[in-house]
Design a protein around this motif. Structure first.
Motif, PDB file in Angstrom:
ATOM      1  N   GLU A 277      30.551 -14.103  29.505  1.00 33.53           N
ATOM      2  CA  GLU A 277      29.913 -14.453  28.231  1.00 33.53           C
ATOM      3  C   GLU A 277      28.419 -14.747  28.403  1.00 33.53           C
ATOM      4  OE1 GLU A 277      31.272 -14.061  25.489  1.00 33.53           O
ATOM      5  OE2 GLU A 277      33.404 -13.971  25.966  1.00 33.53           O
TER       6      GLU A 277
ATOM      7  N   PRO B  60      20.604 -11.862  18.450  1.00 37.91           N
ATOM      8  CA  PRO B  60      21.057 -10.469  18.596  1.00 37.91           C
ATOM      9  C   PRO B  60      20.084  -9.564  19.344  1.00 37.91           C
ATOM     10  CG  PRO B  60      21.578 -11.266  16.401  1.00 37.91           C
ATOM     11  CD  PRO B  60      20.749 -12.339  17.060  1.00 37.91           C
TER      12      PRO B  60
ATOM     13  N   HIS C 129      32.211 -11.705  23.741  1.00 40.48           N
ATOM     14  CA  HIS C 129      32.772 -11.967  22.418  1.00 40.48           C
ATOM     15  C   HIS C 129      32.128 -11.071  21.371  1.00 40.48           C
ATOM     16  CE1 HIS C 129      35.762 -15.035  22.742  1.00 40.48           C
ATOM     17  NE2 HIS C 129      34.961 -15.894  23.365  1.00 40.48           N
ATOM     18  N   ASP C 130      30.938 -10.569  21.663  1.00 38.73           N
ATOM     19  CA  ASP C 130      30.226  -9.711  20.714  1.00 38.73           C
ATOM     20  C   ASP C 130      30.727  -8.276  20.876  1.00 38.73           C
ATOM     21  OD1 ASP C 130      28.297  -8.120  19.329  1.00 38.73           O
ATOM     22  OD2 ASP C 130      26.893  -9.805  19.438  1.00 38.73           O
TER      23      ASP C 130
ATOM     24  N   SER D  56      26.015 -15.954  24.813  1.00 28.34           N
ATOM     25  CA  SER D  56      26.419 -16.942  23.817  1.00 28.34           C
ATOM     26  C   SER D  56      25.250 -17.713  23.220  1.00 28.34           C
ATOM     27  CB  SER D  56      27.432 -17.915  24.424  1.00 28.34           C
ATOM     28  OG  SER D  56      26.863 -18.591  25.535  1.00 28.34           O
TER      29      SER D  56
END
Length: 274
Positions: free
Chosen positions: A176, A183, A209-210, A179
């Motif tokens: 990750e 963007p 997660h994206d 986080s």
């Protein structure tokens, strides 16, 4: 570095030995130099998978091979030498707060240099130009001599990724890494990391997660759900239906209650005085 998992299961590093494995028997092969993103809801076993690959966690069952060798059948010294060819970047980089950024980045070389050189570099860093170049790739060249505790969370994450570039690792594991990034920064960081892996020939495994960024930057997507392999596909084959199924429980938990649902009585608040 080539990876092969045969019916591997594992428990989260923080779980007790009595807990059910966070990762159920998993079959997975990754060729040397491949790049793959691991996606899935929270609790799917993504971090456990990375700890298994980093030889920080022994499988509860099954076997893991890195370049044809089972790390847990090696001697302690041989296993430590193997770990020197790996780099694990956790979600929160372990950066001492009073340390200078240049020293934190140069720490990526520690597995390849001797103890005396490592101690000396704390006071007289060598390789400053390499650290500066790695930071520049993440737009952090102006932070070279800043203290870590003066950085934002996103800047710390990018320092952790810059450290990976100096590691010369053959297997890079990133948990990750986006986080705390906006963007635009997140996309730039992934583009830099994947390009570096291609140039160096390193195998790259990242948990994300994206999902849109994973589909954009990685040629192979592995979906985990409840510790099991949901799919292993190129991004073009990862359909909205597959993603909806993968994240079904998480989406259900986020959905608002129906308007006609009976109100839930508030729980009494219990206060303890000391």
């Amino acid at each position: 570095m080539k990876i092969e998992l045969r019916s591997v299961s594992g428990r989260h590093p923080a779980a007790s030995t009595a807990a059910a494995p966070a990762l159920q028997p998993l079959e997975l092969k990754v060729e040397a130099g491949e790049q793959l993103a691991v996606i899935g809801p929270s609790g799917a076993g993504k971090t456990t998978l990375l700890h298994l690959l980093a030889c920080a966690l022994a499988p509860a069952a099954g076997s893991l091979e890195l370049d044809g060798r089972d790390p847990w059948r090696l001697s302690s010294r041989q296993r430590q030498q193997l770990r020197g060819q790996l780099f694990l970047a956790p979600q929160v980089p372990p950066l001492p707060p009073r340390q200078r950024v240049v020293t934190a980045v140069l720490a990526g070389r520690l597995p390849r240099i001797g103890l005396w050189h490592a101690l000396r570099s704390l006071f007289y860093p060598t390789g400053i130009a390499q650290a500066d170049a790695a930071l520049a790739r993440f737009d952090l060249a102006d932070k070279l001599f800043a203290r870590v505790d003066r950085l934002s969370g996103g800047e710390r994450q990018r320092v952790g990724l810059a450290r990976a570039l100096l590691s010369q690792a053959r297997l890079v594991l990133v948990d990750e890494p986006l986080s705390a990034l906006d963007p635009a920064r997140a996309s730039q960081a992934l583009a830099t990391l994947t390009q570096w892996a291609r140039d160096s020939g390193a195998t790259l495994v990242a948990t994300l997660h994206d999902v849109p960024l994973a589909l954009q930057h990685f040629p192979r997507i592995v979906g985990l759900r409840e510790g099991r392999l949901a799919f292993d596909l190129p991004p073009a084959a990862v359909t909205p239906a597959l993603l909806a199924e993968l994240y079904a429980h998480e989406q259900a938990a986020l959905e608002p209650a129906p308007a006609d649902a009976a109100p839930v009585a508030p729980r009494p608040v219990v206060m303890h005085c000391r």
